[in-house]
Scaffold this motif. Structure first.
Motif, PDB file in Angstrom:
ATOM      1  N   THR A  24      67.022 -49.810  50.938  1.00  0.00           N
ATOM      2  CA  THR A  24      65.767 -49.332  51.477  1.00  0.00           C
ATOM      3  C   THR A  24      64.583 -50.141  50.745  1.00  0.00           C
ATOM      4  O   THR A  24      64.447 -49.956  49.431  1.00  0.00           O
ATOM      5  CB  THR A  24      65.543 -47.867  51.395  1.00  0.00           C
ATOM      6  N   ALA A  33      69.690 -58.930  54.927  1.00  0.00           N
ATOM      7  CA  ALA A  33      70.943 -58.378  55.636  1.00  0.00           C
ATOM      8  C   ALA A  33      71.347 -59.128  56.345  1.00  0.00           C
ATOM      9  O   ALA A  33      72.884 -59.168  56.707  1.00  0.00           O
ATOM     10  CB  ALA A  33      70.215 -57.528  56.363  1.00  0.00           C
ATOM     11  N   ARG A  48      72.678 -53.628  50.422  1.00  0.00           N
ATOM     12  CA  ARG A  48      72.490 -52.382  51.156  1.00  0.00           C
ATOM     13  C   ARG A  48      71.234 -51.824  50.425  1.00  0.00           C
ATOM     14  O   ARG A  48      71.326 -51.220  49.318  1.00  0.00           O
ATOM     15  CB  ARG A  48      73.529 -51.490  51.060  1.00  0.00           C
ATOM     16  N   SER A 104      70.865 -54.679  60.371  1.00  0.00           N
ATOM     17  CA  SER A 104      72.598 -55.106  60.026  1.00  0.00           C
ATOM     18  C   SER A 104      72.622 -56.456  60.049  1.00  0.00           C
ATOM     19  O   SER A 104      72.128 -56.705  61.300  1.00  0.00           O
ATOM     20  CB  SER A 104      73.337 -53.904  60.381  1.00  0.00           C
ATOM     21  N   GLY A 150      74.802 -57.310  55.383  1.00  0.00           N
ATOM     22  CA  GLY A 150      74.484 -55.800  54.891  1.00  0.00           C
ATOM     23  C   GLY A 150      73.462 -55.181  55.683  1.00  0.00           C
ATOM     24  O   GLY A 150      73.246 -55.559  57.157  1.00  0.00           O
ATOM     25  N   THR A 151      72.844 -54.247  55.107  1.00  0.00           N
ATOM     26  CA  THR A 151      72.032 -53.269  55.887  1.00  0.00           C
ATOM     27  C   THR A 151      70.726 -53.129  55.134  1.00  0.00           C
ATOM     28  O   THR A 151      70.880 -52.777  53.854  1.00  0.00           O
ATOM     29  CB  THR A 151      72.574 -52.012  56.255  1.00  0.00           C
ATOM     30  N   VAL A 152      69.613 -53.337  55.823  1.00  0.00           N
ATOM     31  CA  VAL A 152      68.249 -52.906  55.062  1.00  0.00           C
ATOM     32  C   VAL A 152      67.573 -52.216  56.064  1.00  0.00           C
ATOM     33  O   VAL A 152      67.253 -52.304  57.020  1.00  0.00           O
ATOM     34  CB  VAL A 152      67.557 -54.220  54.803  1.00  0.00           C
ATOM     35  N   THR A 153      66.839 -51.142  55.531  1.00  0.00           N
ATOM     36  CA  THR A 153      65.878 -50.203  56.060  1.00  0.00           C
ATOM     37  C   THR A 153      64.481 -50.225  55.504  1.00  0.00           C
ATOM     38  O   THR A 153      64.398 -50.337  54.342  1.00  0.00           O
ATOM     39  CB  THR A 153      66.348 -48.728  55.768  1.00  0.00           C
ATOM     40  N   GLY A 196      70.575 -52.959  45.212  1.00  0.00           N
ATOM     41  CA  GLY A 196      70.605 -51.589  45.848  1.00  0.00           C
ATOM     42  C   GLY A 196      69.447 -50.471  45.394  1.00  0.00           C
ATOM     43  O   GLY A 196      69.358 -49.393  45.920  1.00  0.00           O
TER      44      GLY A 196
END
Length: 448
Positions: free
Chosen positions: A23, A272, A21, A316, A277-280, A445
């Motif tokens: 950015t 991700a 997770r 995601s 997970g989630t990456v921005t 993170g």
């Protein structure tokens, strides 16, 4: 495909211990940065390139232009520093000068430098010598050389059709109509188009070969030319198929903000996918000619989901990856990362339309086949791509062959495979400086 020395440093690829997770702010696009530098150097007035990519490839381009008489001042821009985007506030002021030789250009192993600058050198007064890394001698350049000769240039390459060579600039080039087989690289077309406004007659480029790869990069060249004031007729605009015309004109100095390099976002999006997970990725453009934008569709088909928001692209994964059958002819540079993800999927994948990757920084098809298989994978090289049957992988050395996208592909596999060691991860500096730190920050993170 020349293997790099076994003594090169090994980097233990981090194994993910949970869902990523983070950015991740991706540096500027190499393709946009190097095109912008060429167009600014040929303009009739100074211009700005803001948030450029600072990497080996862009440094080679700027050093080469300086050697030929172009002024490039590196500053921190007050208009972009403090923009709140997390992007660099760096800006380069490009001051066109009288192009001249004698000069020596080190192309390294940068396709944009070795192909985009010989046409520029024809406009210089005096000889410009081109040399580079050993691999650059093997990469296709003959079509650019023969095209420039047909347009009136004098080039000494000892009949090799490759580097090293000397362009004997005469201060101008007549230009006109030329036929070229660009089936090995779209950069052959872009190389001629970028300098064409400065040719006496402009240029008409006719592609006469097989399928033309990486069309988004040609569209990028055309859009950037038009934004600088050039008149360009293209097949997309109702012109003849595979014919581009650029009229002679004075180019405008621009104030250009470089987009993030979307292809270099690939390994972070893959993280991700693999970890659920989630990456921005901040500043992902809503409209772009970059091939990397295709990742939104490709990785969604492979099991991820994405949303373009005011914060950027939010991507995601579920931890499950599906195989894919896809033609990557227009986005070939994405192949190594997609192959790495496909090796971890729950079903086979076929990657097609990328025979031209045999002529990139290394023979990428042979390299991917060898390296994934040596980790226990089952990859078969086809006439124009790869067939990948997922198997349980194990640790080992992942060789990179001085190819930045091989290094990031190995890091992706290492997220889900213990004991993977990347040989010469420093080669990522070609387009993605500080990749190892960006990677570990993402996993902690802290990828801000």
């Amino acid at each position: 495909m020349t293997e790099t020395p076994a003594t090169s440093a090994l980097w233990p690829a981090p194994l993910a211990d949970g869902a990523v997770r983070a950015t991740v702010t991706v540096p500027g696009s190499k393709s946009v940065t190097n095109r912008a530098l060429v167009l600014a150097a040929l303009a009739s007035e100074p211009g700005w390139v803001r948030r450029p990519l600072r990497s080996r490839d862009s440094q080679l381009m700027s050093d080469a232009l300086r050697a030929m008489g172009v002024g490039i001042e590196e500053t921190v821009s007050s208009s972009s520093a403090g923009s709140g985007t997390g992007q660099s506030g760096e800006a380069w002021r490009v001051i066109p000068g009288r192009l001249h030789g004698p000069a020596t250009v080190d192309v390294g192993n940068a396709g944009t430098v070795m192909r985009f600058l010989p046409p520029v050198a024809t406009l210089a007064d005096g000889p410009v010598r081109f040399d580079g890394d050993p691999r650059s001698y093997e990469r296709p350049l003959g079509q650019v050389i023969s095209a420039l000769r047909a347009l009136g240039a004098r080039i000494d390459d000892d009949g090799r059709g490759a580097l090293p060579m000397t362009v004997h600039g005469g201060g101008a080039l007549e230009g006109g109509t030329v036929e070229i087989d660009a089936s090995n690289s779209s950069q052959f077309v872009s190389a001629l188009l970028l300098s064409a406004p400065r040719f006496n007659q402009g240029v008409e480029v006719r592609h006469v070969g097989g399928n033309l790869p990486s069309m988004p990069h040609i569209r990028m060249t055309v859009e950037m030319l038009r934004a600088a004031g050039a008149q360009v007729d293209t097949p997309e605009a109702g012109g003849e198929k595979d014919v581009w015309r650029v009229a002679p004109c004075a180019l405008l100095g621009r104030d250009l903000v470089v987009e993030p390099d979307l292809s270099n976002a690939q390994p972070f999006l893959a993280a991700a996918m693999i970890t659920g997970g989630t990456v921005t990725i901040p500043d992902w453009p809503r409209r772009t000619t970059q091939p990397g934008d295709a990742l939104r569709e490709i990785f969604t088909e492979m099991g991820g989901s994405c949303e373009l928001t005011d914060a950027g692209l939010v991507f995601s994964g579920t931890g499950r990856i599906h195989g894919i059958d896809v033609d990557l002819g227009e986005v070939g540079e994405l192949t190594p990362g997609i192959a790495a993800v496909a090796a971890l999927a729950d079903s086979p994948s076929t990657l097609r339309g990328v025979a031209h990757l045999r002529l990139h920084e290394t023979d990428r098809l042979a390299a991917l086949t060898k390296e994934i298989n040596e980790l226990g994978g089952d990859v078969t090289e086809t006439a124009d791509g790869l067939h990948i049957r997922p198997r349980k992988l194990h640790g080992g050395i992942f060789h990179t062959y001085d190819d930045h996208r091989m290094a990031t592909a190995g890091a992706v596999i290492g997220l889900a495979t213990a004991g993977v060691e990347i040989e010469n991860v420093a080669t990522t500096a070609k387009t993605l400086p500080d990749f190892p730190k960006m990677w570990t920050d993402m996993l902690s993170g802290a990828g801000k």
